[in-house]
Scaffold this motif. Structure first.
Motif, PDB file in Angstrom:
ATOM      1  N   GLN A 270      36.446 -22.515  54.004  1.00 27.01           N
ATOM      2  CA  GLN A 270      35.868 -23.822  54.287  1.00 27.01           C
ATOM      3  C   GLN A 270      36.916 -24.902  54.017  1.00 27.01           C
ATOM      4  OE1 GLN A 270      32.962 -23.976  55.633  1.00 27.01           O
ATOM      5  NE2 GLN A 270      32.138 -21.947  55.186  1.00 27.01           N
ATOM      6  N   LEU A 271      36.528 -26.167  54.283  1.00 28.15           N
ATOM      7  CA  LEU A 271      37.448 -27.276  54.035  1.00 28.15           C
ATOM      8  C   LEU A 271      37.905 -27.329  52.588  1.00 28.15           C
ATOM      9  CD1 LEU A 271      35.984 -30.274  56.077  1.00 28.15           C
ATOM     10  CD2 LEU A 271      38.210 -29.187  56.385  1.00 28.15           C
ATOM     11  N   ASP A 272      36.996 -26.956  51.654  1.00 36.15           N
ATOM     12  CA  ASP A 272      37.326 -27.073  50.238  1.00 36.15           C
ATOM     13  C   ASP A 272      37.842 -25.769  49.640  1.00 36.15           C
ATOM     14  OD1 ASP A 272      34.996 -25.681  50.434  1.00 36.15           O
ATOM     15  OD2 ASP A 272      33.845 -26.894  49.017  1.00 36.15           O
ATOM     16  N   THR A 273      38.084 -24.754  50.470  1.00 33.99           N
ATOM     17  CA  THR A 273      38.608 -23.488  49.941  1.00 33.99           C
ATOM     18  C   THR A 273      39.994 -23.690  49.348  1.00 33.99           C
ATOM     19  OG1 THR A 273      37.346 -22.216  51.580  1.00 33.99           O
ATOM     20  CG2 THR A 273      39.204 -21.101  50.499  1.00 33.99           C
ATOM     21  N   TYR A 274      40.830 -24.438  50.057  1.00 30.95           N
ATOM     22  CA  TYR A 274      42.180 -24.719  49.577  1.00 30.95           C
ATOM     23  C   TYR A 274      42.354 -26.225  49.435  1.00 30.95           C
ATOM     24  CZ  TYR A 274      42.786 -19.974  51.302  1.00 30.95           C
ATOM     25  OH  TYR A 274      42.641 -18.642  51.540  1.00 30.95           O
ATOM     26  N   GLU A 275      43.199 -26.606  48.501  1.00 28.58           N
ATOM     27  CA  GLU A 275      43.454 -28.029  48.289  1.00 28.58           C
ATOM     28  C   GLU A 275      44.383 -28.553  49.372  1.00 28.58           C
ATOM     29  OE1 GLU A 275      45.225 -31.092  44.881  1.00 28.58           O
ATOM     30  OE2 GLU A 275      45.045 -28.942  44.476  1.00 28.58           O
ATOM     31  N   ARG A 276      43.987 -29.662  49.943  1.00 30.90           N
ATOM     32  CA  ARG A 276      44.818 -30.270  50.976  1.00 30.90           C
ATOM     33  C   ARG A 276      46.081 -30.840  50.346  1.00 30.90           C
ATOM     34  NH1 ARG A 276      42.500 -35.528  53.793  1.00 30.90           N
ATOM     35  NH2 ARG A 276      44.401 -36.410  54.666  1.00 30.90           N
ATOM     36  N   PRO A 277      47.238 -30.541  50.913  1.00 30.49           N
ATOM     37  CA  PRO A 277      48.494 -31.029  50.324  1.00 30.49           C
ATOM     38  C   PRO A 277      48.529 -32.553  50.269  1.00 30.49           C
ATOM     39  CG  PRO A 277      48.911 -29.341  51.980  1.00 30.49           C
ATOM     40  CD  PRO A 277      47.468 -29.695  52.092  1.00 30.49           C
ATOM     41  N   LYS A 278      49.139 -33.068  49.196  1.00 32.97           N
ATOM     42  CA  LYS A 278      49.308 -34.510  49.060  1.00 32.97           C
ATOM     43  C   LYS A 278      50.381 -34.998  50.025  1.00 32.97           C
ATOM     44  CE  LYS A 278      46.416 -34.717  45.573  1.00 32.97           C
ATOM     45  NZ  LYS A 278      45.088 -35.364  45.713  1.00 32.97           N
ATOM     46  N   ASP A 279      50.288 -36.270  50.401  1.00 30.36           N
ATOM     47  CA  ASP A 279      51.313 -36.812  51.290  1.00 30.36           C
ATOM     48  C   ASP A 279      51.840 -38.132  50.731  1.00 30.36           C
ATOM     49  OD1 ASP A 279      49.361 -38.659  51.835  1.00 30.36           O
ATOM     50  OD2 ASP A 279      49.100 -38.117  53.931  1.00 30.36           O
ATOM     51  N   TYR A 280      52.466 -38.909  51.590  1.00 29.43           N
ATOM     52  CA  TYR A 280      53.183 -40.117  51.180  1.00 29.43           C
ATOM     53  C   TYR A 280      52.264 -41.282  50.835  1.00 29.43           C
ATOM     54  CZ  TYR A 280      51.928 -41.070  55.992  1.00 29.43           C
ATOM     55  OH  TYR A 280      51.212 -41.213  57.158  1.00 29.43           O
ATOM     56  N   LEU A 281      50.969 -41.224  51.190  1.00 30.87           N
ATOM     57  CA  LEU A 281      50.086 -42.379  51.043  1.00 30.87           C
ATOM     58  C   LEU A 281      49.313 -42.278  49.733  1.00 30.87           C
ATOM     59  CD1 LEU A 281      49.324 -44.904  52.718  1.00 30.87           C
ATOM     60  CD2 LEU A 281      47.378 -43.617  53.604  1.00 30.87           C
ATOM     61  N   PRO A 282      49.586 -43.140  48.753  1.00 28.54           N
ATOM     62  CA  PRO A 282      48.942 -43.004  47.436  1.00 28.54           C
ATOM     63  C   PRO A 282      47.434 -43.229  47.466  1.00 28.54           C
ATOM     64  CG  PRO A 282      50.219 -45.053  47.571  1.00 28.54           C
ATOM     65  CD  PRO A 282      50.552 -44.257  48.783  1.00 28.54           C
TER      66      PRO A 282
END
Length: 609
Positions: free
Chosen positions: A347-359
């Motif tokens: 599901q969407l919450d199975t893995y953590e979405r990688p962080k990006d440049y936008l704080p």
């Protein structure tokens, strides 16, 4: 789970193949030119192959030579036009307004295709008629050839058929009804979207998926919940197994394993339900298992790789991958034979979405979904509506503007009936031919440049372009009391698939003093933003710093000051245009500058004035 720092050489052995053409997303003039030349080379190659086939199969009679020569001349002319004309395909996906032209182009091609089919069917029916008639005749003649030819009429008709009628049949078979369709394709191909458009549209779906927390199945089945009820959405669309696989493969080629997992999982799910597809299950499992491994989920990677080995024991990577995964996992688990992968669907919450440049990514996206808006009852009690006559401006005395407070501090107001439907249509008509990819001003050089975080197309309209533009400019001046003589031109923007403009400031900060130096009009003191369309879902203007969300309403406009009276920037006004989930978003804005406002908005004495 475990460290993913492994030998690069090892990675290249067991990772699925990447498409070479996905290696770069640069769209400079050199790349476009090279791509265009490659396309022309392919046309030339096909043309030469076509001529060779004609030389092989066309008898050496004069009429066929003339026919071939005519066709070659026509195709050569089309090739010359293709070589001489520069490609006009340029980021079509960034504007829904321009994409609508493709709808009519496709419709015309469908009509041309139908005409070709009818011509082929007519030709085939004529050939069938010949075949049926001659089949009956040859059955009778071959049963007793001498007896058949004993009749002089049969002998005459045999001579006539073989000398004349079979040649006519040959001519019929050699007729090519595809010329018209191919010519039509060649004319329209220069306006087709290219690979970058397809890639941009796919990334837009992933952006919408992230912003509005939609799983892949929601897109696959056309279920798009949003800020408003989507009962008005008239058209649904479904994604097939092949579509989902292509989405996942694109993400994989971009090293975006998070989305690769989501879309490969959806492709596998739909295939497991029995949906037909050109894609084979082994390919899906290959990409999915490796992407899951990259996300750090070894048990699930092992389970998926075992499935791959079960359906394709000779797979070139699966066996090696499985042994490699199991060795890694054995460092953490004593009995790997009893370890099984997580059977729950990804599901969407199975893995953590990688962080990006936008704080402020999470805050920004939550506001886009209508979550986290800090409109308290106390704040709401300070918001009012009123009639605005622009300090008794003569043009507003008889018909004042309806003004509503959207936020108290910083003060943001909305003006109702700021543009009429007729004015909106005229502005869109003027802007459409001028639409180009929207740019941002480079803070270091002040030069306008394309940015991945702004996905739209814009055009700039001068008051001299049409009386409607001049009238709108004058109205903005009347309402705000600020001079537009030093303002920038009216910018018209149309957002494309998942169109957005991530959090940004309209004014230049202290670390970019040369941003508007070339204009010579000072900083942007205020923003006046027209909404020229309703948006079914998404597309809000949000302010992450203080938690405000303003939804588009056709014909209205919002206004706020970017600078305090002291000339210092109001950093609270950092704002964003949320991705458009459903609909086509048109806006126009006027950036009003400092010069010319000295007596209209006098300076304050303190930094916060």
């Amino acid at each position: 789970m475990f460290s993913r720092d492994f030998d690069a050489t090892r990675q290249s052995i067991f990772s699925p193949r990447r498409d070479v053409e996905h290696a770069s997303s640069v769209r400079g003039s050199d790349q476009n030119s090279a791509k265009h030349q490659k396309h022309n080379g392919e046309i030339l190659t096909k043309l030469l192959q076509y001529i060779c086939l004609e030389l092989i199969f066309i008898p050496g009679t004069l009429r066929f030579c003339w026919r071939m020569a005519t066709r070659v001349m026509m195709l050569t002319l089309l090739l010359a036009l293709a070589c001489l004309s520069s490609p006009t395909r340029a980021e079509i996906f960034t504007s829904i307004g321009q994409m609508t032209d493709l709808i009519f182009t496709e419709r015309e091609l469908v009509q041309s295709l139908k005409e070709y089919i009818r011509a082929e069917e007519t030709k085939l029916e004529a050939v069938k008629s010949w075949a049926n008639k001659l089949d009956l005749l040859t059955r009778a003649s071959t049963s007793d050839p001498e007896g058949f030819l004993a009749h002089p009429v049969n002998a005459y008709k045999l001579m006539k058929r073989l000398n004349t009628e079979w040649s006519e049949l040959e001519s019929l078979v050699l007729q090519d009804p595809s010329d018209g369709f191919l010519s039509n394709m060649s004319v329209h191909r220069q306006y087709f979207p290219d690979e970058e458009d397809e890639k941009g549209a796919a990334k837009a779906l992933m952006r919408l998926q992230d912003t509005y927390k939609l799983d892949s199945e929601s897109f696959s089945k056309g279920k798009l919940p949003g800020q408003v009820q989507l009962t008005g959405v008239r058209y649904s669309a479904l994604l097939t197994v092949d579509d989902c696989f292509d989405m996942g493969k694109l993400a994989y080629n971009e090293n975006d394993y998070y989305h690769a997992v989501l879309w490969m999982q959806q492709a596998l799910k739909q295939m497991d339900t029995g949906e037909d597809a050109k894609t084979i299950k082994a390919d899906i499992l290959d990409y999915l298992s490796y992407s899951v491994y990259q996300m750090g989920d070894l048990p699930r990677a092992i389970e998926l790789t075992r499935r791959l080995v079960a359906i394709d024991p000779g797979h070139q990577r699966a066996g090696g991958n499985l042994r490699y995964f199991e060795r890694l996992l054995s460092k953490e688990l004593r009995d790997v034979t009893q370890e099984s992968g997580d059977e729950r669907p990804i599901q969407l919450d199975t893995y953590e979405r990688p962080k990006d440049y936008l704080p402020e990514r999470e805050i920004y996206e939550a506001l886009c979904r209508g979550e986290g808006v800090k409109m308290t009852s106390k704040r709401s009690s300070r918001l009012f509506c009123r009639y605005q006559n622009g300090n008794r401006n003569p043009r507003l005395l008889l018909k004042p503007m309806k003004e509503e407070d959207e936020w108290d501090s910083p003060h943001i107001v909305r003006y109702l009936e700021s543009l009429s439907d007729e004015e909106i249509e005229k502005i869109k008509e003027l802007a459409k031919p001028k639409l180009t990819r929207a740019t941002v001003r480079d803070p270091k050089t002040g030069v306008l440049t394309v940015a991945h975080y702004r996905v739209s197309k814009s055009a700039w309209l001068d008051g001299d372009d049409d009386p409607v533009v001049e009238r709108v400019n004058r109205r903005i001046q009347d309402i705000t009391g600020l001079s537009v003589d030093t303002a920038e031109l009216l910018q018209v923007a149309n957002y494309g698939v998942g169109g957005q403009y991530e959090p940004h400031y309209d004014f230049s900060r202290k670390d970019e003093p040369d941003a508007f130096k070339s204009l010579g009009t000072g900083n942007r003191v205020a923003t006046y933003l027209h909404y020229m369309s309703d948006v079914e879902a998404g597309g809000a203007t949000v302010f992450p710093d203080f938690g405000a969300a303003i939804w588009p309403r056709k014909g209205t406009a919002v206004f706020w000051y970017n600078l305090f009276k002291s000339g210092e920037g109001d950093y609270r006004t950092r704002h964003a245009a949320c991705p458009v989930l459903v609909g086509s978003k048109w806006v126009s804005n006027k950036w009003i500058h400092e010069r010319g406002q000295e007596f209209r908005r006098p300076c304050g004495l303190t930094e916060a004035d």
